[in-house]
Design an enzyme around this catalytic site. Structure first.
Site, PDB file in Angstrom:
ATOM      1  N   ASP A 504       0.869  -1.181   0.000  1.00 36.71           N
ATOM      2  CA  ASP A 504       0.000   0.000   0.000  1.00 36.71           C
ATOM      3  C   ASP A 504       0.908   1.235   0.000  1.00 36.71           C
ATOM      4  OD1 ASP A 504      -2.227   1.560   0.203  1.00 36.71           O
ATOM      5  OD2 ASP A 504      -2.803   0.927   2.217  1.00 36.71           O
ATOM      6  N   GLU A 507       2.739   5.215  -3.782  1.00 35.08           N
ATOM      7  CA  GLU A 507       2.705   6.255  -4.842  1.00 35.08           C
ATOM      8  C   GLU A 507       4.012   7.023  -4.958  1.00 35.08           C
ATOM      9  OE1 GLU A 507       0.367   5.840  -2.461  1.00 35.08           O
ATOM     10  OE2 GLU A 507      -0.970   4.695  -3.741  1.00 35.08           O
ATOM     11  N   ASP A 585      -8.953   3.719  -1.885  1.00 34.90           N
ATOM     12  CA  ASP A 585      -9.902   3.992  -0.809  1.00 34.90           C
ATOM     13  C   ASP A 585     -11.201   4.581  -1.327  1.00 34.90           C
ATOM     14  OD1 ASP A 585      -7.880   3.028   0.705  1.00 34.90           O
ATOM     15  OD2 ASP A 585      -7.253   4.959   1.522  1.00 34.90           O
TER      16      ASP A 585
END
Lengths: 922, 611
Positions: A504, A507, A585
């Site tokens: 997760d 980015e 999300d």
């Protein structure tokens, strides 16, 4: 509640920071009261993210016509079989650029533009793509050459290079496909010396308290790509928006260009051009008779404008740095474009079969008792699932690869226990590393210099879940190697071979960085600025982790290894070779369920089909109806996972009452029934780059009414799914494209196609799903507790006939877990039904070793849909002699009350061998 | 198959065709007789199939009944005999799937699973033994209730004839003592006034001396000791404010920004409260808990909370304290917000029992303590001596106070002169100083207080006599429910709290809002398994509210499952040992006898089977 805090205006919180301390508590409580008013629209903080106008490189190029600034120097043109080179002159600055156009044998033309001589501008490293295609070229034939242009052809593709001003036109089979710089929006900012009168934003840019020092100055590129006589373009994920991309010169928020800059966007909106966690700079344009694709291999921040007119779709692509490295896919059809793209960026890694089952996740399953309870809940409610997930709270203080030993004192036993019922576990591992010298990952990485550096050359220190953190510089192959080694069983304490990984925040998410990510002047391996390779951080981290699991697998099973399973949030072109992604999300809202479909379809069209959205929605609490509908759609997501925020109510499938439990049970069992078909589709994705979920136009490319349809989708070529994405629905309009026969996938009843949509009644029990005539679909109908428990089960073949009474399909089988298939340890059968004969033959594919696997599995049922009625029924001659009477029975065991199908009962056919069954009317 | 056959024989069931089929539920065996060579689907779409199609690993019946012993049907049920343990109906999906679900292993191919029924039975037997003990204990408690009820009633009966007289006497006593207190207070007030006048003169002199000193010092000397921390903070804030003013708008630090963004993800409203709790910092390990806190729980800490708290700073390099401890500490303190919403599946019977037995131990200890104390104190003796004691007490008040003083020595800490009593304002100054209980005023106050308490007790007795003696009320067999007289029990549901007060009323509350009376005591059902409350607050369009409470045998009184099945008619469940029966115990004991009788046979059979 959670949303209350989230909707807090940052100004208010900032204000709080300045207030006299004695007043703070009082103000905080006041704030709580104020914030108790829900402000949903304010959840996504638009002003925390940059718009084009707030971004120097975008604002100075967007819609800026360069006039005839860029010319090709005719004398510089050199044609060398498959490659043509020439010099581009930037007349305003007297700067030279090198233009290279190459024709490749795999169905594409590559256009490169870089400064001449080279000044070392950043190029995406070759390991992001696959190799092997570079030297497979297909010669150009010079059709004509004048002082104004040169015309070349290669196969069915024609390329016309105009000299003054520079433009390039590509056509396929005589149909105009693409024009480069037909509107003179092309620009290429060359490296330069700093001048006193340089415009603001050239050498420094500040925003929201962050200052980006830009040591290399302006180096943006604007690409002007026009799709002539097209009306629809698709692609450039990731964003929550329509399938057919809207123009970006419209009303807010569609007055902003689409953005490609991997960001951790908190509570993203369901209809917005804003870029999310991943970027694939690939666009497809489709019109009747032609699909064309473009891929700009560039990892810098990018903005893409789409402007539709009656005659064309014009696009402008503006990247902050790098070079022009544009691939134009000229295969003509969507499958051909995707296959060609896959030659460059790679195909989907064949996933482990278990990972196509259902995944149960939550932030957080709290402790071992919780895990045990959820696991046994699935069994006691007879709902299949394969994988249980642990989010960040399982670690010791967000130190990944460690366990909170008070909550998970016996992780190995816990995993072994799950595995005893054929189930796996996934733990989360994020790229930020807690700055704690007693944490072995940190100390080893720090000592070895494995972290991303700030502009001063020291280890970058950013804030994430664990607080102050450094970030592994995974753009370095050395760091990725080291990182991979952390996943061996001896290194990752408490791990077992049943444990897989979730990446997760890659980015990368940096809570206190500009736009929640890293400073662009941070420095990577090879002294590369973060600005140049930002969009690669995610894929590189994902790669390193997947390599780790591969390494572990090769130690556990040296002969065949173990296919890695690593879920990632960030992605780039090529991520499909590494593992699945999910859409981050989302929220428990109908609109998010709705937008999940175009989001996943877009990913499928850009080579990344193994993807899914969180079933139920991450933020907020879905009610029973939304939960039911989401599962009913979610079972068709290639990656099928339920997930929920820390502060949501528990929502395991059995917590919404008995009726809902029963419906979710039926839905999930339906997923498991389809696994042989889905796995076979994955095999095609693996060999040919084909998507799993497909927009209707992909399957019906000549029906213009379908080009923008995103309310329905195809699963492979054989099934059409109509999601229900609103509450209280009792009937829906379904479009069943003409030119095919459709059968209700529950009852087996034939539904006539109509030019326009038709009204269909629905209940809460199911959403409309149809088999498309002409297909043979392999199923496994026994509702086991997991995919592993299905391993020995027999198959059912659904033979859905088309108007000619024909059908075809295939079944791919292997061990479901190792790399042995790459050595031919697989079984792939083709089934055809023609002239009332059902035939099984081996499927041979070029480029892969022939399958050598045999399995003892049989086919227990063959279900025929659309056989012409026969008064006295049919019999089947198996192997030409053994005669069996066909019976009336249900199409699917999930709906045994419908006995509409003609069924061949227990034919005893072996899936591994050739056979033929002849159907004879009595 | 042979094993199953033998086991079936052993169980003494008549062998029929059906029993030789795998997975058949004996209750449905008649369907599988095979008569006529056919099988008819038991339910669902009517269908008759050749008997050869039963358990042929292909699903023919829509209800799955043709495949009791295979996994072919979605909705089939596989019967595990589980000899020695409990039979089980397993989902067809779990048959032959590689996982041993039945303890006898019948759901998987022979040889795949070990027979674990004896182990399972042993666990079950243990559980049963526990249940029996529990029930025996509950019956004993029930006997105690009867005794308690009898004693209670007897006491009231003894007190009843003279209660009015006793109250009148006690009221007079209270008045006398109060008059004495007032007199002494006036004396003391006069004395205090003199002292105050003297003090004021001295203070004025001192102020004159200090007139040259700085205002800040004067302010400081004026602060109370307990406010030191606060004043230090005020100074701090002041300093910061000055700095802030000089710099204009202060930018967020990187840490603040990181925390603010992290805080988006969770609300964690408790963070501020938790951090604010002094005990967070009591632990020596946790002396700068603020740091630890931030490290571990980055996303839990709302920046807002931190700012509001205003006392954390976050050093760049973190010292390694016992973060881990801190984190756990945190977890324990974090209100189970999400957990409350959780619906965990009910714990297994075994876990339930273990929990129960634990409770028994605790509860038994507590109850035995209380009960033996009551016995020791001697209820009857107490009742008999009641009237004598009242007199005795008033006489020996002085003596008793002296001994109490010795038992509870005065704290040596000097008291600050803070008025905290509810005394009238005129007397407050006196009350503030005259807290020395050994002074005449102190002694008089104590005596008055004690007498008032006794009066209250007598009044309560009178009320109890009125309620429980003089009204024709049914308290169950042997008046057993009198043991619960004057007791209330409550139950918190997700939104509503229900409270049931025995022989009085039942109420419903939402949060802190006013209670709605959902019924007044009406009575028991004939079998004393239900309590009725009727005539509660009026309900629009329905009439008065009412509540029904269903009683069941349990360890102690626990109210649960409060709900409103129809408008303004409420119901709840309550456990109590008062309704436990000997018959239930005997049933459990019989189960144990059966289990033990069967045990050896089963063991022998399983061993034989394994050979």
């Amino acid at each position: 509640s959670a949303t209350d805090y989230k909707s807090a205006s940052p100004n208010l919180i900032l204000l709080l920071g300045f207030t006299e301390r004695a007043m703070r508590a009082a103000i905080a409580s006041l704030l709580l009261v104020v914030l108790a008013i829900p402000q949903h629209a304010a959840a996504f903080k638009e002003n925390e993210f940059k718009k084009c106008a707030q971004t120097s490189f975008c604002s100075r190029n967007r819609n800026v016509h360069q006039g005839a600034n860029f010319d090709v120097v005719p004398a510089s043109i050199v044609l060398n079989t498959a490659t043509i080179t020439g010099t581009l002159l930037n007349k305003a600055f007297g700067k030279h650029l090198q233009l290279t156009v190459t024709s490749h044998a795999d169905g594409f033309v590559r256009v490169l533009v870089d400064e001449s001589p080279s000044v070392g501008r950043y190029q995406v490293p070759s390991d992001v793509l696959v190799s092997g295609w570079e030297n497979k070229k297909q010669g150009f034939k010079e059709e004509s050459r004048t002082s104004a242009a040169i015309t070349l052809s290669t196969g069915e593709t024609k390329v016309v290079l105009h000299f003054q001003p520079f433009s390039l036109a590509i056509s396929v089979k005589g149909v105009a496909a693409l024009q480069i710089n037909s509107r003179n929006l092309f620009n290429f900012e060359h490296r330069r010396q700093k001048q006193e009168d340089d415009p603001a934003g050239y050498w420094e840019e500040s925003w929201m308290g962050h200052t980006d020092s830009k040591p290399k100055g302006p180096e943006a590129i604007s690409l002007d790509l026009v799709f002539p006589s097209f009306q629809h373009v698709y692609g450039i994920p990731e964003r929550a928006t329509s399938l057919s991309l809207r123009s970006t010169n419209g009303a807010a928020p569609y007055g902003e260009p689409y953005r490609l800059y991997n960001l951790d966007v908190f509570e993203y909106l369901d209809d917005h051009p804003f870029g999310l966690y991943g970027s694939i700079p690939v666009m497809l344009a489709h019109k009747k008779g032609l699909t064309v694709g473009v891929f700009w291999l560039n990892a810098a921040e990018m903005f893409v404008d789409v402007v539709k007119t009656r005659s064309e779709v014009g696009t402008q692509w503006i990247a902050e740095s790098g070079i022009v490295d544009l691939f134009v896919f000229t295969g003509g059809s969507a499958p051909a474009v995707l296959s060609s793209y896959a030659r460059v960026a790679g195909t989907t890694a064949l996933p482990q079969l278990f990972s196509l089952g259902y995944h149960q996740c939550r932030w957080n399953y709290k402790d071992e008792a919780d895990v045990k309870m959820v696991d046994s809940g699935f069994d006691s409610h007879e709902i299949p699932y394969d994988v249980l997930w642990l989010d960040i709270e399982h670690t010791n203080g967000k130190r990944y690869l460690t366990w909170d030993s008070s909550l998970f004192p016996r992780p190995v036993e816990m995993q072994e226990d799950l595995a005893s019922r054929g189930r796996q576990m996934v733990t989360i591992v994020d790229p930020h590393v807690k700055r704690d010298s007693s944490y072995y990952i940190f100390s080893e990485a720090e000592t070895a210099g494995h972290f991303v550096k700030n502009k001063h050359g020291s280890d970058f220190d950013g804030w994430c879940w664990p607080g102050s953190s450094s970030y592994l510089d995974v753009t370095s192959p050395v760091v990725r190697d080291w990182w991979a080694q952390q996943f061996t069983l001896d290194k990752y304490k408490g791990s077992t071979k049943h444990l897989y990984i979730w990446n997760d925040m890659n980015e990368p998410s940096v809570f206190n960085g500009p736009e929640i990510t890293m400073q662009k002047d941070n420095l990577h391996y090879g002294n590369v600025e973060h600005r140049d390779n930002h969009n690669l951080f995610g894929i590189y981290y994902h790669m390193g982790t997947a390599e780790g699991l591969k390494l572990r697998g090769s130690q556990v099973d040296p002969e065949n290894g173990d296919r890695p399973f690593v879920l990632s949030r960030a992605f780039f072109s090529g991520t499909q070779r590494v593992g699945p992604i999910w859409t981050g999300d989302n929220a428990a809202q109908w609109s998010h369920l709705k937008v999940s479909v175009p989001m996943l379809l877009t990913l499928g069209l850009t080579g990344l089909p193994y993807s899914g959205a969180d079933v139920g929605g991450f933020f907020g609490n879905p009610d029973a109806e939304l939960m039911t509908r989401w599962y009913q759609v979610g079972i068709y997501y290639p990656f099928f996972r339920g997930h929920a925020h820390l502060e949501t109510q528990r929502r395991e499938p059995w917590l919404f009452g008995e009726d809902t439990t029963a419906r979710i049970r039926t839905a999930v069992r339906g997923r498991y029934t389809l696994l042989p078909y889905i796995y076979t589709l994955f095999r095609f994705a693996n060999t040919s780059g084909l998507p799993i979920l497909r927009p209707l136009w992909y399957e019906f490319p000549d029906n213009e009414d379908l080009f923008a349809v995103e309310e329905e989708f195809m699963v492979g070529s054989a099934m059409l799914v109509k999601p229900i994405v609103a509450p209280g629905v009792s009937s829906v309009d379904v479009t069943l494209p003409a030119g095919a026969r459709w059968y209700d996938a529950l009852s087996g009843a034939m539904v006539p196609p109509k030019t326009r949509s038709q009204r269909v009644q629905v209940t809460m029990d199911a959403i409309p799903v149809y088999y498309r005539g002409g297909n043979i679909v392999p199923l496994r109908e026994r509702p086991r507790r997991s995919s592993v428990a299905q391993a020995a089960d027999p198959y059912t073949l659904v033979v859905a006939l088309d108007d000619k009474g024909e059908a075809s399909g295939s079944l791919y089988v292997d061990d479901g877990r190792s790399f042995a298939f790459q050595q031919g340890q697989y079984l792939h059968r083709d089934f055809t039904f023609k002239s009332l004969k059902l035939t099984s033959t081996v499927r041979l594919e070029s480029g892969v070793p022939n399958g050598t696997l045999t399995v003892p599995t049989t086919i227990e049922r063959v279900v025929f849909l659309g056989l012409p009625s026969s008064k006295r029924g049919y019999k089947a001659l198996i192997g030409g002699k053994h005669a069996v009477q066909l019976e009336t029975g249900p199409l699917t065991m999930l709906a045994p009350q419908h006995e509409n199908a003609v069924v061949l009962r227990k034919p005893g056919l072996q899936v591994s061998y050739d056979w033929q069954v002849e159907i004879v009317a009595l | 198959m042979q094993a199953l056959l033998l086991l079936t024989l052993l169980a003494g069931v008549v062998l029929t065709h059906g029993n030789s089929l795998r997975g058949v539920n004996p209750d449905l065996a008649s369907h599988y007789s095979g008569h006529g060579g056919t099988f008819t689907c038991i339910s669902g779409i009517p269908k008759t199939i050749p008997f050869a199609r039963v358990n042929d690993d292909y699903c023919d019946c829509s209800d799955g009944s043709d495949e009791p012993g295979t996994s072919a049907c979605h909705n089939g049920r596989f019967y595990c005999r589980n000899l020695g343990h409990e039979p089980r109906l397993l989902a067809s999906a779990f048959v032959d799937d590689g996982v041993c679900d039945c303890c006898d292993g019948a759901d998987e191919a022979k040889g795949k699973c070990q027979n674990t029924c004896l182990q399972a039975a042993a666990v079950r037997k243990e559980a049963l033994r526990g249940k029996i003990q529990l029930h025996e204990h509950m019956l004993k408690t029930k006997d105690d209730y009867v005794e308690r009820a009898r004693a209670f009633k007897e006491e009231l009966q003894l007190k009843a004839p003279t209660i009015e007289e006793d109250i009148a006497r006690q009221q007079a006593e209270v008045q006398n003592l109060k008059a004495e207190v007032t007199r002494l207070e006036e004396e003391e007030a006069a004395r205090q006034a003199e002292i105050a006048a003297a003090n004021q003169a001295a203070e004025e002199a001192r102020r004159a001396d200090e007139a040259q000193q700085t205002a800040v010092q004067a302010e400081d000397s004026g602060s109370g000791q307990g406010e030191d921390a606060e004043s230090a903070e005020t100074v701090d804030n002041h300093a910061e404010e000055v700095q802030g003013e000089s710099q204009g708008e202060r930018e967020e630090t990187p840490e603040e920004r990181g925390r603010r963004i992290a805080s988006q993800w969770t609300s964690d409203p408790e963070a501020a409260a938790v951090e604010g709790q002094p005990e967070e910092h009591l632990n020596a390990d946790d002396s700068d808990g603020g740091d630890d806190d931030g490290d571990d729980e980055g996303h839990y800490d709302g920046t807002m909370d931190d700012d509001a708290e205003g006392q954390f700073d976050y050093p760049d390099t973190e010292a390694e304290h016992t973060e881990y401890h801190s984190e756990r500490h945190h977890r324990q303190q974090r209100p189970e917000g999400s957990a409350m919403a959780e619906e965990r599946p009910p714990p297994s019977e075994w876990e339930d029992l273990m929990m129960f037995l634990d409770l028994v131990k605790q509860w038994a200890a507590r109850w035995m303590h209380t009960f033996s104390k009551i016995l020791r104190d001697g209820i009857r003796e107490d009742v008999l001596a009641h009237r004598a004691k009242i007199k005795e007490r008033s006489r020996s008040r002085q003596q008793r106070w002296e001994s109490a003083k010795q038992a509870f020595p005065q704290p040596s800490r000097p008291r600050t002169a803070v008025a905290v009593s509810s005394s009238p304002p005129a007397a407050s100054a006196v009350a503030a100083v005259a807290t020395d209980p050994s002074s005449p005023l102190g002694l008089a106050r104590t005596a008055a207080f004690t007498a008032e308490r006794q009066l209250q007790q007598l009044q309560k007795d009178r009320e109890n006599i009125g309620t429980f003696l003089n009204r024709p009320m049914d308290f169950g067999p042997d008046d057993i429910f009198l043991a619960l007289a004057n007791k209330c029990f409550s139950s918190y549901q997700t939104r509503w709290t229900y409270e049931v007060c025995m022989f009085e009323k039942a109420v419903q509350k939402e949060g802190n809002s006013n209670a709605v009376t959902v019924g007044r005591w009406y009575g028991f059902s004939e079998d004393y398994k239900v309590m009725y409350f009727s005539g509660g607050d009026e309900c629009w369009n329905v009439g008065p509210r009412s509540m029904t409470v269903y009683l069941s045998c349990g360890l102690d009184e626990r109210l649960s499952d409060g709900e409103e099945p129809s408008t303004c008619a409420y119901s709840a469940k309550m456990t109590t040992p008062a309704v436990c029966t000997q018959a239930e115990l005997e049933e459990l004991q019989q189960q144990m006898v059966n289990l033990e009788a069967f045990e050896d046979e089963v063991r022998a059979q399983i061993m034989k089977d394994e050979l």
